[in-house]
Design a protein around this motif. Sequence first.
Motif, mmCIF file in Angstrom:
data_model
loop_
_atom_site.group_PDB
_atom_site.id
_atom_site.type_symbol
_atom_site.label_atom_id
_atom_site.label_comp_id
_atom_site.label_asym_id
_atom_site.label_seq_id
_atom_site.Cartn_x
_atom_site.Cartn_y
_atom_site.Cartn_z
ATOM 1 N N ASN A 1 -6.909 7.695 -0.721
ATOM 2 C CA ASN A 1 -5.652 8.113 -0.104
ATOM 3 C C ASN A 1 -4.526 7.115 -0.306
ATOM 4 O OD1 ASN A 1 -6.754 10.505 1.022
ATOM 5 N ND2 ASN A 1 -7.720 9.259 2.603
ATOM 6 N N VAL A 2 -4.885 5.844 -0.519
ATOM 7 C CA VAL A 2 -3.882 4.775 -0.602
ATOM 8 C C VAL A 2 -4.211 3.886 -1.792
ATOM 9 C CG1 VAL A 2 -2.916 2.762 0.600
ATOM 10 C CG2 VAL A 2 -3.538 4.798 1.899
ATOM 11 N N ARG B 1 -2.738 0.110 -3.666
ATOM 12 C CA ARG B 1 -1.807 -1.020 -3.631
ATOM 13 C C ARG B 1 -1.017 -0.997 -4.943
ATOM 14 N NH1 ARG B 1 -2.250 -4.810 0.089
ATOM 15 N NH2 ARG B 1 -1.776 -6.555 -1.286
ATOM 16 N N PRO C 1 0.847 -1.197 0.000
ATOM 17 C CA PRO C 1 0.000 0.000 0.000
ATOM 18 C C PRO C 1 0.887 1.253 0.000
ATOM 19 C CG PRO C 1 -0.326 -1.312 2.025
ATOM 20 C CD PRO C 1 0.751 -1.960 1.227
ATOM 21 N N VAL C 2 0.539 2.203 -0.850
ATOM 22 C CA VAL C 2 1.320 3.436 -0.975
ATOM 23 C C VAL C 2 0.353 4.610 -0.868
ATOM 24 C CG1 VAL C 2 2.816 4.794 -2.488
ATOM 25 C CG2 VAL C 2 3.020 2.294 -2.468
ATOM 26 N N HIS C 3 0.711 5.592 -0.046
ATOM 27 C CA HIS C 3 -0.097 6.807 0.078
ATOM 28 C C HIS C 3 0.001 7.610 -1.220
ATOM 29 C CE1 HIS C 3 -1.303 6.558 4.281
ATOM 30 N NE2 HIS C 3 -0.146 5.926 4.460
#
Length: 193
Positions: A81-82, A84, A16-18
């Motif tokens: 917001n996030v 994958r 997961p990346v913001h």
Amino acid sequence: DKMDILKIAEDAYIQPVHLNIFDDNPGPYCMSFGFDLKPLMLSIKNIGLINSPIVSDNGNGRMTIVSGYRRIQALKSLGCNVVRCRVLPGHKLSSLQCLMLNFYDNLSTRKMNPVEKGMVLNRLAPLVQANEVLDRYMPLLELPSHKATLSLFMRIEEELDKKTKERLAVGDISLQVARTLLDLDIDTRTRVF
């Protein structure tokens, strides 16, 4: 080189990346211009994200989008917001490998407009020999392998202003009109357009 890219892609891990880590500006591997996010947003809204973006971990708390710029923009527009992402170790990737991952990802899923073709050719030019661009990549872009055509598409991306590129990307002006505009000085070009 093909095997290296496949091996690197296999080494990617899902994380997961913001989304705030990514700039809204297209990065060095982006080849998207003049697109409508609404169909992609509708798809994501209805069934979710099917294909995770591919990003490169720069090791400094930042990530670079390798493939999936439009997906990330659509997710941001939807208020997510996030996301994958498939994260690739940046220190293992060359610029050419990243560009090839994005190029073939895009080539397999959509038809590129003239501005996007110019973006691809401009990104390839410093990384591969001119003959390889002409012989290998221009046919993949459905362009004739001529130096004059290569020059035209590179100039479209480099020299035309955003509004003119937008009109060309959606087909409101033809390649012939774009070629004619490029032959004019910038002030005359702006007035004519």
